[in-house]
Design an enzyme around this catalytic site. Structure first.
Site, PDB file in Angstrom:
ATOM      1  N   GLY A  20       0.550  -1.260  -0.425  1.00  0.00           N
ATOM      2  CA  GLY A  20      -0.071   0.132  -0.296  1.00  0.00           C
ATOM      3  C   GLY A  20       0.978   1.117   0.656  1.00  0.00           C
ATOM      4  O   GLY A  20       0.809   2.366   0.722  1.00  0.00           O
ATOM      5  N   LEU A  21       1.679   1.703  -0.716  1.00  0.00           N
ATOM      6  CA  LEU A  21       3.226   2.322  -0.879  1.00  0.00           C
ATOM      7  C   LEU A  21       2.626   3.582  -1.679  1.00  0.00           C
ATOM      8  O   LEU A  21       3.103   4.629  -1.602  1.00  0.00           O
ATOM      9  CB  LEU A  21       4.186   1.506  -0.895  1.00  0.00           C
ATOM     10  N   SER A  22       1.731   3.790  -2.930  1.00  0.00           N
ATOM     11  CA  SER A  22       2.056   4.234  -3.532  1.00  0.00           C
ATOM     12  C   SER A  22       0.460   5.151  -3.807  1.00  0.00           C
ATOM     13  O   SER A  22      -0.486   4.305  -3.964  1.00  0.00           O
ATOM     14  CB  SER A  22       1.808   3.733  -5.140  1.00  0.00           C
ATOM     15  N   GLY A  24      -2.339   7.642  -5.018  1.00  0.00           N
ATOM     16  CA  GLY A  24      -2.895   7.988  -5.773  1.00  0.00           C
ATOM     17  C   GLY A  24      -2.763   6.453  -6.909  1.00  0.00           C
ATOM     18  O   GLY A  24      -3.060   6.351  -8.306  1.00  0.00           O
ATOM     19  N   ASN A  25      -2.348   5.329  -6.757  1.00  0.00           N
ATOM     20  CA  ASN A  25      -1.969   4.261  -7.303  1.00  0.00           C
ATOM     21  C   ASN A  25      -2.799   3.218  -6.841  1.00  0.00           C
ATOM     22  O   ASN A  25      -3.250   2.817  -5.596  1.00  0.00           O
ATOM     23  CB  ASN A  25      -1.062   3.505  -7.555  1.00  0.00           C
ATOM     24  N   ALA A  27      -4.871   0.272  -7.675  1.00  0.00           N
ATOM     25  CA  ALA A  27      -4.984  -0.721  -6.977  1.00  0.00           C
ATOM     26  C   ALA A  27      -3.660  -1.174  -5.242  1.00  0.00           C
ATOM     27  O   ALA A  27      -3.962  -1.813  -5.043  1.00  0.00           O
ATOM     28  CB  ALA A  27      -4.317  -1.111  -8.375  1.00  0.00           C
ATOM     29  N   HIS A 137       9.671   4.223  -0.879  1.00  0.00           N
ATOM     30  CA  HIS A 137      10.452   3.128  -1.821  1.00  0.00           C
ATOM     31  C   HIS A 137      10.411   2.876  -2.804  1.00  0.00           C
ATOM     32  O   HIS A 137      11.412   1.924  -3.458  1.00  0.00           O
ATOM     33  CB  HIS A 137       9.031   1.747  -1.318  1.00  0.00           C
ATOM     34  N   GLU A 174       9.924  10.131 -13.436  1.00  0.00           N
ATOM     35  CA  GLU A 174       9.372   8.352 -13.331  1.00  0.00           C
ATOM     36  C   GLU A 174       9.712   8.109 -14.360  1.00  0.00           C
ATOM     37  O   GLU A 174       8.997   6.340 -14.816  1.00  0.00           O
ATOM     38  CB  GLU A 174       8.325   8.284 -13.010  1.00  0.00           C
ATOM     39  N   ARG A 211       4.292  12.804 -10.738  1.00  0.00           N
ATOM     40  CA  ARG A 211       5.142  12.317 -10.139  1.00  0.00           C
ATOM     41  C   ARG A 211       6.121  12.796 -11.414  1.00  0.00           C
ATOM     42  O   ARG A 211       7.512  13.711 -10.861  1.00  0.00           O
ATOM     43  CB  ARG A 211       5.408  10.961 -10.438  1.00  0.00           C
ATOM     44  N   HIS A 247       0.792   7.851 -13.439  1.00  0.00           N
ATOM     45  CA  HIS A 247       1.497   7.800 -14.615  1.00  0.00           C
ATOM     46  C   HIS A 247       0.602   8.252 -15.978  1.00  0.00           C
ATOM     47  O   HIS A 247      -0.215   7.081 -16.104  1.00  0.00           O
ATOM     48  CB  HIS A 247       2.691   7.360 -14.994  1.00  0.00           C
ATOM     49  N   CYS A 368       3.909  -1.733 -17.591  1.00  0.00           N
ATOM     50  CA  CYS A 368       5.361  -0.926 -16.845  1.00  0.00           C
ATOM     51  C   CYS A 368       6.434  -2.532 -16.439  1.00  0.00           C
ATOM     52  O   CYS A 368       6.822  -2.235 -16.644  1.00  0.00           O
ATOM     53  CB  CYS A 368       4.305  -1.618 -15.441  1.00  0.00           C
TER      54      CYS A 368
HETATM   55  O1  SUG Z   1       4.813   3.228  -8.708  1.00  0.00           O
HETATM   56  N1  SUG Z   1       3.179   0.477  -7.996  1.00  0.00           N
HETATM   57  C1  SUG Z   1       4.564   0.667  -8.514  1.00  0.00           C
HETATM   58  C2  SUG Z   1       3.425   0.449  -9.983  1.00  0.00           C
HETATM   59  C3  SUG Z   1       4.343   1.022 -10.793  1.00  0.00           C
HETATM   60  C4  SUG Z   1       3.378   0.562 -12.123  1.00  0.00           C
HETATM   61  N2  SUG Z   1       3.952   1.672 -13.851  1.00  0.00           N
HETATM   62  C5  SUG Z   1       3.794   2.256 -14.212  1.00  0.00           C
HETATM   63  N3  SUG Z   1       2.727   2.285 -14.663  1.00  0.00           N
HETATM   64  N4  SUG Z   1       4.572   2.611 -15.661  1.00  0.00           N
HETATM   65  C6  SUG Z   1       4.070   2.385  -8.497  1.00  0.00           C
HETATM   66  O2  SUG Z   1       3.201   3.211  -8.203  1.00  0.00           O
HETATM   67  C7  SUG Z   1       2.785  -0.549  -4.828  1.00  0.00           C
HETATM   68  C8  SUG Z   1       4.074  -1.184  -4.156  1.00  0.00           C
HETATM   69  C9  SUG Z   1       2.927  -1.422  -2.533  1.00  0.00           C
HETATM   70  O3  SUG Z   1       2.015  -0.571  -2.727  1.00  0.00           O
HETATM   71  O4  SUG Z   1       3.130  -2.207  -2.907  1.00  0.00           O
HETATM   72  C10 SUG Z   1       4.083   0.214  -6.637  1.00  0.00           C
HETATM   73  O5  SUG Z   1       5.240   0.637  -6.115  1.00  0.00           O
END
Ligand code: SUG
Length: 446
Positions: A20-22, A24-25, A27, A137, A174, A211, A247, A368
């Site tokens: 759960g480190l990102s 805005g991402n 998933a 991270h 990035e 980013r 991204h 990715c």
């Molecule tokens: O940077 N996920 C990556 C996914 C990167 C995808 N890359 C591209 N779209 N090109 C990120 O957000 C999640 C790690 C975690 O939550 O454990 C993470 O870092």
């Protein structure tokens, strides 16, 4: 000059987990704390590499980084034996331990920005390892990535590998996730599109961080010695970042003369397309495949990762092939759109689905996982052959994964010092398989 596009994929690491480190991402946020399956993830990645290798494309492999990354825990003041450091970090700084245990380096699209030699002033291929400063991270990846690229492309006569840009938010970079190259043929001069999410120092107080900065993109263009007439700078739409497109490659992918993108990808679509057409003038006629919101709502594009597909030219096929995540088949609007896309007579002739679900749950689709590197014949001959996939290397790597990777990893397992020991043993063995020498990783040099 004849040239081919190679895909260098990041191998999924032994500590692949859902931290759960990102921000805005979406998933990454939704799957935090779930049990991950590192072995399955690595085998899914290898199966995708094998598929593209068998289709006749050049497939490279980028090795995992050392994790957990003890040098950062040392810098953060933890002392004692390795096992004690892990134990203390688990107790006193669990989020720091999660950060240094992340396998995020596997998303090789973020590893670097590549400008092929046909675009650069000195006629060499230029690669800039990304600094990934926005996320803790990921900010530890740059130096090891530069080392991997040096190992893959050792000949300085052909390749110029740049260190990451300064590690400061003004230069947030990035890698290729915000970079698209269009061209008539891979070996001819192309148009390089650099997309940014924000300007340096500009903090508008949005929900999610943007980013990539314009200033980083400008620096990359200068370093790589690109022809300004063939460069386009474009801004991402802020509302699209806020919807989870952290991204540009979550909403856009391009290959050859085709740009495939969502209606809401860019801040100003008309201006961006016009700038691309102008930059391509005299080289090729761009083919724009815009997917409208009423066909595929942005929300579905982001959950299915339609645009995080690889768009590739497969020998023997006249039109481009979209290598899409299996999730696209399961999202009604996207599945319908894919049928319509290939039935038409546009530049994309086929969609092939691949299962990279372990990666998808952390926000990384098929695109990715790979870094695109256009190689002329001479550059290909100069690239490290031991990092290029063959049937024999595939067999060795799958065997290596099966011997060293854990089946499952629960969040609490990150506190297990054995994970560090297992990781070092595995990476030691890998450096022999990929002929990387015995001082490739920091722990080997300690
Ligand atoms: O940077 N996920 C990556 C996914 C990167 C995808 N890359 C591209 N779209 N090109 C990120 O957000 C999640 C790690 C975690 O939550 O454990 C993470 O870092």
């Amino acid at each position: 000059m004849t040239a081919q596009e190679a895909n260098y994929d990041g191998l999924v690491g032994l500590t692949h987990n859902y931290g759960g480190l990102s921000a805005g991402n979406l998933a990454s946020a939704h799957n935090v704390g779930q049990i991950s399956r590192p072995r399955e993830g690595a085998l899914q990645g290898l199966a995708k590499m094998k598929r593209l290798h068998e289709a006749g494309l050049i497939q490279g492999v980028l090795p995992p980084h050392e994790r957990p990354f003890l040098p950062l825990l040392h810098e953060a003041g933890f002392t004692g034996s390795d096992a004690q450091i892990i134990e203390k970090a688990a107790k006193h700084a669990p989020s720091l331990l999660r950060a240094v245990s992340s396998s995020a380096f596997m998303w090789a699209a973020n590893a670097a920005t590549i400008s092929p030699s046909s675009d650069t002033r000195d006629g060499r291929l230029h690669a800039s390892a990304a600094n990934l400063v926005t996320m803790l991270h990921r900010s530890i990846e740059g130096p090891q990535t530069a080392r991997s690229l040096q190992a893959a492309f050792p000949d300085k006569g052909h390749f110029c590998i740049h260190a990451p840009l300064p590690t400061q938010e003004s230069f947030g970079d990035e890698g290729a996730a915000n970079h698209v190259r269009l061209c008539a043929e891979h070996g001819s001069p192309g148009v390089e599109i650099f997309v940014h999410g924000r300007l340096a120092g500009f903090a508008p107080g949005l929900k999610f961080p943007a980013r990539q900065t314009l200033q980083a993109n400008q620096a990359l263009v200068r370093r790589h010695g690109l022809n300004m007439d063939r460069v386009v700078f474009a801004a991402q739409a802020q509302s699209t970042i806020e919807a989870g497109a952290f991204h540009n490659d979550v909403v856009c992918v391009g290959a050859k003369t085709c740009l495939f993108f969502h209606e809401y990808a860019f801040a100003d679509t008309a201006q961006t397309l016009e700038a691309i057409s102008r930059a391509a003038d005299g080289l090729f006629e761009p083919q724009f495949v815009q997917v409208n919101q009423d066909e595929v709502p942005l929300r579905d594009a982001i959950t299915s990762y339609l645009f995080n597909s690889m768009l590739v030219e497969i020998p023997g096929e006249e039109r481009l092939v979209l290598i899409a995540p299996a999730e696209c088949r399961e999202t009604a609007s996207v599945a319908r759109y894919c049928d319509k896309l290939v039935a038409g007579n546009g530049p994309i002739g086929r969609v092939e689905f691949v299962d990279v679900r372990q990666s998808m749950r952390n926000g990384g689709g098929p695109a990715c996982l790979r870094l695109r590197v256009v190689l002329s014949d001479a550059e290909r001959a100069a690239a490290n052959p031991d990092m290029l996939l063959s049937d024999a290397l595939y067999a060795k790597l799958t065997d290596w994964v099966k011997r060293h990777y854990r089946e499952q990893l629960a969040p609490a397992d990150l506190a297990d010092p054995n994970l560090l020991v297992e990781g070092r043993e595995a990476l030691d063995a890998l450096t022999a398989i990929l002929s990387l020498g015995s001082d490739f990783y920091p722990f080997q040099r300690a």
